[in-house]
Scaffold this active site. Structure first.
Site, PDB file in Angstrom:
ATOM      1  N   TYR A 101      -2.850  76.022   0.018  1.00  0.00           N
ATOM      2  CA  TYR A 101      -3.009  74.598   0.299  1.00  0.00           C
ATOM      3  C   TYR A 101      -1.961  73.820  -0.471  1.00  0.00           C
ATOM      4  O   TYR A 101      -1.656  74.135  -1.632  1.00  0.00           O
ATOM      5  CB  TYR A 101      -4.412  74.129  -0.093  1.00  0.00           C
ATOM      6  CG  TYR A 101      -4.646  72.662   0.179  1.00  0.00           C
ATOM      7  CD1 TYR A 101      -4.755  72.201   1.484  1.00  0.00           C
ATOM      8  CD2 TYR A 101      -4.737  71.741  -0.852  1.00  0.00           C
ATOM      9  CE1 TYR A 101      -4.959  70.855   1.753  1.00  0.00           C
ATOM     10  CE2 TYR A 101      -4.947  70.393  -0.598  1.00  0.00           C
ATOM     11  CZ  TYR A 101      -5.053  69.960   0.707  1.00  0.00           C
ATOM     12  OH  TYR A 101      -5.244  68.627   0.972  1.00  0.00           O
ATOM     13  N   ASP A 147      -1.418  59.252  -6.679  1.00  0.00           N
ATOM     14  CA  ASP A 147      -1.714  59.624  -5.294  1.00  0.00           C
ATOM     15  C   ASP A 147      -2.213  58.399  -4.536  1.00  0.00           C
ATOM     16  O   ASP A 147      -3.392  58.281  -4.207  1.00  0.00           O
ATOM     17  CB  ASP A 147      -2.755  60.745  -5.285  1.00  0.00           C
ATOM     18  CG  ASP A 147      -3.071  61.243  -3.882  1.00  0.00           C
ATOM     19  OD1 ASP A 147      -2.229  61.069  -2.979  1.00  0.00           O
ATOM     20  OD2 ASP A 147      -4.167  61.801  -3.694  1.00  0.00           O
ATOM     21  N   ASP A 180      -1.340  68.489   3.167  1.00  0.00           N
ATOM     22  CA  ASP A 180      -1.956  67.168   3.211  1.00  0.00           C
ATOM     23  C   ASP A 180      -0.929  66.176   3.738  1.00  0.00           C
ATOM     24  O   ASP A 180       0.085  65.913   3.094  1.00  0.00           O
ATOM     25  CB  ASP A 180      -2.390  66.810   1.785  1.00  0.00           C
ATOM     26  CG  ASP A 180      -2.996  65.431   1.648  1.00  0.00           C
ATOM     27  OD1 ASP A 180      -3.055  64.701   2.648  1.00  0.00           O
ATOM     28  OD2 ASP A 180      -3.396  65.084   0.517  1.00  0.00           O
ATOM     29  N   ASP A 220      -1.626  62.993   4.411  1.00  0.00           N
ATOM     30  CA  ASP A 220      -2.123  61.642   4.118  1.00  0.00           C
ATOM     31  C   ASP A 220      -2.576  60.945   5.407  1.00  0.00           C
ATOM     32  O   ASP A 220      -3.319  61.512   6.177  1.00  0.00           O
ATOM     33  CB  ASP A 220      -1.061  60.834   3.372  1.00  0.00           C
ATOM     34  CG  ASP A 220      -0.930  61.266   1.912  1.00  0.00           C
ATOM     35  OD1 ASP A 220      -1.816  61.988   1.426  1.00  0.00           O
ATOM     36  OD2 ASP A 220       0.059  60.888   1.264  1.00  0.00           O
ATOM     37  N   HIS A 224      -3.622  68.133   7.659  1.00  0.00           N
ATOM     38  CA  HIS A 224      -4.724  67.221   7.947  1.00  0.00           C
ATOM     39  C   HIS A 224      -4.254  65.783   7.805  1.00  0.00           C
ATOM     40  O   HIS A 224      -3.400  65.456   6.985  1.00  0.00           O
ATOM     41  CB  HIS A 224      -5.963  67.506   7.083  1.00  0.00           C
ATOM     42  CG  HIS A 224      -5.784  67.388   5.609  1.00  0.00           C
ATOM     43  ND1 HIS A 224      -5.726  66.179   4.945  1.00  0.00           N
ATOM     44  CD2 HIS A 224      -5.678  68.329   4.640  1.00  0.00           C
ATOM     45  CE1 HIS A 224      -5.601  66.390   3.642  1.00  0.00           C
ATOM     46  NE2 HIS A 224      -5.545  67.686   3.436  1.00  0.00           N
ATOM     47  N   GLU A 231      -5.817  61.737   7.673  1.00  0.00           N
ATOM     48  CA  GLU A 231      -7.082  61.103   7.271  1.00  0.00           C
ATOM     49  C   GLU A 231      -7.239  59.717   7.869  1.00  0.00           C
ATOM     50  O   GLU A 231      -6.299  59.147   8.431  1.00  0.00           O
ATOM     51  CB  GLU A 231      -7.173  61.046   5.752  1.00  0.00           C
ATOM     52  CG  GLU A 231      -6.111  60.196   5.099  1.00  0.00           C
ATOM     53  CD  GLU A 231      -5.967  60.509   3.612  1.00  0.00           C
ATOM     54  OE1 GLU A 231      -6.107  59.586   2.801  1.00  0.00           O
ATOM     55  OE2 GLU A 231      -5.699  61.676   3.274  1.00  0.00           O
ATOM     56  N   CYS A 268      -6.672  58.413  -3.679  1.00  0.00           N
ATOM     57  CA  CYS A 268      -7.219  59.742  -3.883  1.00  0.00           C
ATOM     58  C   CYS A 268      -8.645  59.774  -3.354  1.00  0.00           C
ATOM     59  O   CYS A 268      -9.426  58.839  -3.567  1.00  0.00           O
ATOM     60  CB  CYS A 268      -7.174  60.092  -5.369  1.00  0.00           C
ATOM     61  SG  CYS A 268      -7.970  61.660  -5.773  1.00  0.00           S
ATOM     62  N   ARG A 295      -9.355  64.574   8.501  1.00  0.00           N
ATOM     63  CA  ARG A 295     -10.135  64.270   7.300  1.00  0.00           C
ATOM     64  C   ARG A 295     -10.758  62.888   7.457  1.00  0.00           C
ATOM     65  O   ARG A 295     -10.096  61.945   7.898  1.00  0.00           O
ATOM     66  CB  ARG A 295      -9.227  64.295   6.071  1.00  0.00           C
ATOM     67  CG  ARG A 295      -9.886  63.734   4.818  1.00  0.00           C
ATOM     68  CD  ARG A 295      -8.986  63.869   3.605  1.00  0.00           C
ATOM     69  NE  ARG A 295      -9.162  62.745   2.707  1.00  0.00           N
ATOM     70  CZ  ARG A 295      -8.529  62.606   1.541  1.00  0.00           C
ATOM     71  NH1 ARG A 295      -7.678  63.539   1.148  1.00  0.00           N
ATOM     72  NH2 ARG A 295      -8.733  61.544   0.789  1.00  0.00           N
ATOM     73  N   GLU A 325     -14.516  64.399   3.329  1.00  0.00           N
ATOM     74  CA  GLU A 325     -14.172  64.229   1.925  1.00  0.00           C
ATOM     75  C   GLU A 325     -15.337  63.678   1.112  1.00  0.00           C
ATOM     76  O   GLU A 325     -16.125  62.851   1.587  1.00  0.00           O
ATOM     77  CB  GLU A 325     -12.960  63.294   1.797  1.00  0.00           C
ATOM     78  CG  GLU A 325     -12.479  63.035   0.377  1.00  0.00           C
ATOM     79  CD  GLU A 325     -11.994  64.290  -0.347  1.00  0.00           C
ATOM     80  OE1 GLU A 325     -12.808  65.226  -0.512  1.00  0.00           O
ATOM     81  OE2 GLU A 325     -10.826  64.324  -0.754  1.00  0.00           O
ATOM     82  N   ASN A 376     -13.683  70.491  -0.126  1.00  0.00           N
ATOM     83  CA  ASN A 376     -12.714  70.224  -1.181  1.00  0.00           C
ATOM     84  C   ASN A 376     -13.400  70.370  -2.534  1.00  0.00           C
ATOM     85  O   ASN A 376     -14.198  69.539  -2.927  1.00  0.00           O
ATOM     86  CB  ASN A 376     -12.157  68.803  -1.019  1.00  0.00           C
ATOM     87  CG  ASN A 376     -11.168  68.434  -2.102  1.00  0.00           C
ATOM     88  OD1 ASN A 376     -10.733  69.280  -2.890  1.00  0.00           O
ATOM     89  ND2 ASN A 376     -10.801  67.165  -2.158  1.00  0.00           N
TER      90      ASN A 376
END
Length: 300
Positions: free
Chosen positions: A48, A62, A89, A91, A116, A118, A126, A161, A191, A213
């Site tokens: 990952y 982040d 990721d 974002d 992914h 989101e 984050c 996500r 999440e 996660n």
């Protein structure tokens, strides 16, 4: 020697095959290419690549400051170093739906097995911080549809996500997850679930794999792989764990160097030179050099 020999399309196919089997797949987070090779050597199922780690590597929080170019470049460096599939990721997709489409094709070209995207408002936060905001459902679905339409390899995993659990509760998270699947998402990343029963509820409501996660110091308890498997989870990530371990060790080493004047007391905690050389495959490079430079030049 050099990079992995398994082509990206084959990594994607194998990942899809294993996900279809129903087993739980374990994806520790790599903080650099060498750690990805170590993850493979230790027998895990995939790698990952965390947005939080990529941000931290640049000394940034982040909060959506990294660019697609930065993420794709670093992700490519990590993915090519291992035979395992790597998931990154992405974002919020780095912009509007057209940007999401470009993100997918850029990450395909970078050799990733999946990504992914989101449903947070951009700039994102984050996933385990308070104060998150999510976009409305049409916007979230538009990101997923753009991603699915843009991919050229059908085996490239498009995961959605959702962060809506922290904003509107579990029922809202399940409803959104269902809508994201209807929009084409191959898997769901809910999440900041609070407990195993929430993971179980999400998994039971969907017919696609669910990811958990297990980040330290966050909203979720650190459940075991067996407990998550029993709850119906099919993928689990530890996104920042190796970076946290490495930075903790680095801080302790610097403290020792400051207080003791050398690092003798820390030798037992270090990766030995021989182990590092083995992981890098020095011998393979040496054999290659010997095969190329197998002649001598003499003067007539």
């Amino acid at each position: 020697m050099l990079y992995a020999t398994t082509p990206a399309h084959e990594k994607r196919r194998l990942l899809r095959e294993r996900l279809a089997s129903g087993e739980l797949l374990r994806f520790p987070g790599a903080f650099n290419p060498l750690s990805a090779r170590l993850i493979e050597r230790k027998g895990f199922d995939g790698v990952y690549i965390s947005g939080a780690v990529l941000s931290a590597d640049l000394g940034l929080p982040d909060i959506g400051l990294t660019t697609l170019t930065e993420v794709a470049q670093r992700a490519a460096q990590i993915a090519r170093m291992t035979e395992l599939p790597a998931i990154v990721d992405a974002d919020t997709g780095f912009g509007e739906p057209m940007n999401v489409a470009r993100t997918v094709q850029t990450l395909e070209d970078a050799g990733l097995a999946g990504m992914h995207v989101e449903d947070q408002v951009n700039p994102k936060r984050c996933g385990h911080l308070d104060g998150k905001e999510v976009v409305d459902e049409p916007t979230a679905l538009g990101r997923v549809r753009a991603a699915v339409d843009a991919r050229r390899d059908d085996n490239f995993l498009i995961m959605a996500r959702t962060d809506i659990r922290a904003v509107a509760g579990l029922d809202a998270a399940i409803d959104r997850a269902k809508a994201l699947v209807d929009a084409g998402a191959d898997a769901i990343f809910p999440e900041a679930m609070r407990d195993l029963s929430e993971f179980e509820a999400v998994a039971a409501a969907l017919d696609v794999p669910v990811l958990a996660n297990m980040t330290e110091f966050g909203k979720s308890e650190l459940f075991t792989v067996d407990a998550l498997r029993d709850a119906g989870v099919r993928m689990v990530i530890w996104p920042v764990s190796l970076l946290r371990m490495a930075m903790g060790a680095a801080e302790r080493a610097l403290d020792a160097l400051e207080s003791e004047g050398n690092l003798v007391s820390q030798l037992g905690a270090m990766q030995h030179r021989a182990d590092l050389y083995d992981l890098i495959d020095y011998q393979g490079y040496s054999r290659f050099d010997a095969g190329v430079y197998d002649f001598t030049i003499t003067k007539e």
